[in-house]
Design a protein around this motif. Structure first.
Motif, PDB file in Angstrom:
ATOM      1  N   ASN A  26      33.059  46.217  27.988  1.00  0.00           N
ATOM      2  CA  ASN A  26      32.585  46.580  29.224  1.00  0.00           C
ATOM      3  C   ASN A  26      33.402  46.888  30.235  1.00  0.00           C
ATOM      4  O   ASN A  26      34.561  46.639  30.383  1.00  0.00           O
ATOM      5  CB  ASN A  26      31.665  45.498  29.841  1.00  0.00           C
ATOM      6  CG  ASN A  26      30.559  45.945  30.737  1.00  0.00           C
ATOM      7  OD1 ASN A  26      30.284  47.009  30.934  1.00  0.00           O
ATOM      8  ND2 ASN A  26      29.688  44.998  31.402  1.00  0.00           N
ATOM      9  N   ALA A  27      32.950  47.537  31.406  1.00  0.00           N
ATOM     10  CA  ALA A  27      33.681  48.161  32.767  1.00  0.00           C
ATOM     11  C   ALA A  27      34.256  46.715  33.035  1.00  0.00           C
ATOM     12  O   ALA A  27      33.832  45.725  32.866  1.00  0.00           O
ATOM     13  CB  ALA A  27      32.912  48.947  33.471  1.00  0.00           C
ATOM     14  N   GLY A  30      31.975  44.888  35.222  1.00  0.00           N
ATOM     15  CA  GLY A  30      30.759  44.382  34.588  1.00  0.00           C
ATOM     16  C   GLY A  30      30.432  42.894  34.569  1.00  0.00           C
ATOM     17  O   GLY A  30      31.398  42.061  34.580  1.00  0.00           O
ATOM     18  N   ASN A  78      28.259  51.928  33.895  1.00  0.00           N
ATOM     19  CA  ASN A  78      29.490  51.510  32.878  1.00  0.00           C
ATOM     20  C   ASN A  78      29.280  52.427  31.576  1.00  0.00           C
ATOM     21  O   ASN A  78      30.253  52.178  30.812  1.00  0.00           O
ATOM     22  CB  ASN A  78      29.309  49.950  32.312  1.00  0.00           C
ATOM     23  CG  ASN A  78      27.937  49.729  31.573  1.00  0.00           C
ATOM     24  OD1 ASN A  78      26.812  50.489  31.625  1.00  0.00           O
ATOM     25  ND2 ASN A  78      27.555  48.563  30.887  1.00  0.00           N
TER      26      ASN A  78
END
Length: 103
Positions: A26-27, A30, A78
């Protein structure tokens, strides 16, 4: 991205791509470490339309998918990965081979 096993079957069209134990990070902002995970993914792609830059996917099957789509406080999703960064050339060690033997 981490993939446990990956296989491409080039047999009669369509081309079948199989991947197992897939994890996509994930980013960094996130709420969870992974944006996507699945136990198995099967994808069939018809090869001839690819010559015209068209993607025809007659089959996409997922086993145990888990997808998280979220936005940051500034509204960035994201799923927006942006442009890829250019790879930094690796320095070779003097004792490393400079060619590959494809026997």
């Amino acid at each position: 991205m981490k993939i446990g096993a990956f296989h491409v079957d080039w047999g009669d069209p369509p081309i079948r791509i199989t991947a197992e134990d897939i994890h996509v990070a994930n980013a960094d902002w996130g709420t969870r470490p992974e944006m996507f995970a699945a136990r198995r993914l099967e994808l069939e792609v018809r090869p001839w339309p690819l010559l015209r830059m068209r993607y025809v996917v007659p089959r996409l099957a997922l086993d145990g998918p888990n997808l998280l789509l979220e936005k940051s406080k500034d509204g960035k999703g994201n799923w927006s990965f942006g442009a890829a960064k250019a790879a930094t050339p690796q320095k070779t060690h003097p004792s490393s081979p400079t060619s590959t033997d494809w026997r």
